[in-house]
Design an enzyme around this catalytic site. Structure first.
Site, PDB file in Angstrom:
ATOM      1  N   CYS A 206      26.686 -17.285 -40.488  1.00 24.56           N
ATOM      2  CA  CYS A 206      25.512 -17.438 -39.621  1.00 24.56           C
ATOM      3  C   CYS A 206      25.693 -16.844 -38.232  1.00 24.56           C
ATOM      4  O   CYS A 206      24.730 -16.346 -37.645  1.00 24.56           O
ATOM      5  CB  CYS A 206      25.096 -18.903 -39.567  1.00 24.56           C
ATOM      6  SG  CYS A 206      24.417 -19.441 -41.167  1.00 24.56           S
TER       7      CYS A 206
ATOM      8  N   ASP B 296      25.035 -23.749 -35.704  1.00 23.81           N
ATOM      9  CA  ASP B 296      25.404 -24.651 -36.805  1.00 23.81           C
ATOM     10  C   ASP B 296      26.655 -25.503 -36.558  1.00 23.81           C
ATOM     11  O   ASP B 296      27.557 -25.568 -37.412  1.00 23.81           O
ATOM     12  CB  ASP B 296      25.547 -23.845 -38.115  1.00 23.81           C
ATOM     13  CG  ASP B 296      24.243 -23.165 -38.521  1.00 23.81           C
ATOM     14  OD1 ASP B 296      23.234 -23.325 -37.794  1.00 23.81           O
ATOM     15  OD2 ASP B 296      24.230 -22.469 -39.551  1.00 23.81           O
TER      16      ASP B 296
ATOM     17  N   LYS C 176      16.750 -24.350 -39.439  1.00 29.59           N
ATOM     18  CA  LYS C 176      16.553 -23.156 -40.270  1.00 29.59           C
ATOM     19  C   LYS C 176      17.042 -23.422 -41.697  1.00 29.59           C
ATOM     20  O   LYS C 176      17.822 -24.343 -41.919  1.00 29.59           O
ATOM     21  CB  LYS C 176      17.304 -21.957 -39.670  1.00 29.59           C
ATOM     22  CG  LYS C 176      18.808 -22.144 -39.675  1.00 29.59           C
ATOM     23  CD  LYS C 176      19.532 -20.985 -39.043  1.00 29.59           C
ATOM     24  CE  LYS C 176      21.024 -21.210 -39.028  1.00 29.59           C
ATOM     25  NZ  LYS C 176      21.651 -21.290 -40.357  1.00 29.59           N
TER      26      LYS C 176
ATOM     27  N   HIS D 122      25.144 -28.637 -48.892  1.00 24.45           N
ATOM     28  CA  HIS D 122      25.523 -28.851 -47.486  1.00 24.45           C
ATOM     29  C   HIS D 122      24.270 -28.982 -46.625  1.00 24.45           C
ATOM     30  O   HIS D 122      23.199 -28.488 -46.985  1.00 24.45           O
ATOM     31  CB  HIS D 122      26.393 -27.691 -46.972  1.00 24.45           C
ATOM     32  CG  HIS D 122      25.659 -26.374 -46.945  1.00 24.45           C
ATOM     33  ND1 HIS D 122      25.494 -25.599 -48.070  1.00 24.45           N
ATOM     34  CD2 HIS D 122      25.013 -25.717 -45.939  1.00 24.45           C
ATOM     35  CE1 HIS D 122      24.797 -24.519 -47.756  1.00 24.45           C
ATOM     36  NE2 HIS D 122      24.478 -24.569 -46.483  1.00 24.45           N
TER      37      HIS D 122
HETATM   38  C1  VGL Z   1      26.394 -21.208 -43.201  1.00 21.43           C
HETATM   39  C2  VGL Z   1      26.987 -20.915 -45.385  1.00 21.43           C
HETATM   40  C3  VGL Z   1      25.817 -21.494 -45.803  1.00 21.43           C
HETATM   41  C4  VGL Z   1      26.747 -21.030 -41.752  1.00 21.43           C
HETATM   42  C5  VGL Z   1      25.203 -21.782 -43.594  1.00 21.43           C
HETATM   43  O1  VGL Z   1      26.250 -21.805 -40.919  1.00 21.43           O
HETATM   44  O2  VGL Z   1      27.526 -20.113 -41.428  1.00 21.43           O
HETATM   45  N1  VGL Z   1      27.270 -20.772 -44.095  1.00 21.43           N
HETATM   46  N2  VGL Z   1      24.929 -21.922 -44.907  1.00 21.43           N
HETATM   47 ZN    ZN Z   2      23.283 -23.178 -45.507  1.00 21.61          ZN
END
Ligand code: VGL
Ligand code: ZN
Length: 219
Positions: A161, A19, A116, A91
């Site tokens: 994540c 991410d 994802k 987000h």
């Molecule tokens: C994530 C919060 C919500 C991450 C993804 O990538 O860690 N955190 N969605």
């Molecule tokens: Zn997320």
């Protein structure tokens, strides 16, 4: 004929970049402190691997993890069918700039980009399984097809994540390393990053520093 050897890693190792998107970096809607600072290090690490997977959190508008959908405040949590769901600011909305990989990430070493969190009714923290802990993303099959037995994980966010991806990697039977200094965390509530590192270590994840990757980075 001798095999062509053009990499410093073994054929059994893969790197997972979790991410590394604009929304998780300073200026983004769910910015992780110093999220962009790890990119030069990650670019150096990635250039030494043959198999590099980048994941993207990739939510439809109105996703179940968004506080706005529930009329709640970000970082509240609620009970859903699959247990507790932390609510986040909107987000990584599919196709928007916030969901793009950060421009400082060198995309040339990437062999796969995995999206994802695409189901509007189910969150997906891990790169392997959605948050029902049942629905596979396909990553395990991809890695097995390439004969991977050891994975190195870095990216954002350490306590969300990265953590869930590393725990699932261990459960899938991969020898799993998290490169601590190539990760940054949300750390809400305070202490979440330390708890995550502790939980991962307990589960059999090896948390290392990038200096221990000498075989990849060179001396
Ligand atoms: C994530 C919060 C919500 C991450 C993804 O990538 O860690 N955190 N969605
Ligand atoms: Zn997320």
């Amino acid at each position: 004929m001798t095999p062509i050897e053009n990499s410093r890693t073994t054929k059994h190792e893969a790197l997972l970049l979790i991410d590394l998107q604009n929304d998780f970096c300073p200026g983004g809607s769910l910015a992780v402190s110093e999220g962009d600072m790890i990119l030069p290090l990650i670019n150096r690490i990635a250039s030494g691997f043959d198999i590099v997977v980048a994941t993207k959190d990739w939510h439809p508008k109105g996703h179940i993890s968004f506080a706005s959908r529930h009329g709640r405040s970000p970082f509240d949590s609620i009970q859903l069918g699959n247990g507790e769901q932390v609510l986040w600011p909107d987000h990584c909305i599919q196709g928007e700039t916030g969901a793009s990989l950060h421009p400082e990430l060198d995309q040339r070493p990437l062999t796969m980009v995995l999206h994802k969190g695409t189901n509007s009714e189910l969150d997906s923290y891990s790169a392997f399984l959605e948050n029902d802990h049942t629905t596979p993303t396909g990553l395990e099959g991809y890695l097995r097809m390439h004969g991977i037995s050891r994975v190195f994980i870095c990216g954002l966010a350490t306590d969300v994540c990265v953590k869930f991806s590393a725990l699932d990697a261990v459960h899938c039977g991969f020898e799993t390393y998290v490169i601590e200094d190539a990760c940054r965390g949300v750390n809400v509530p305070e202490g979440s990053v330390d708890t995550a590192l502790h939980d991962m270590t307990e589960a059999g994840v090896r948390c290392i520093g990038s200096s221990e990757l000498r075989h990849v980075l060179g001396p």
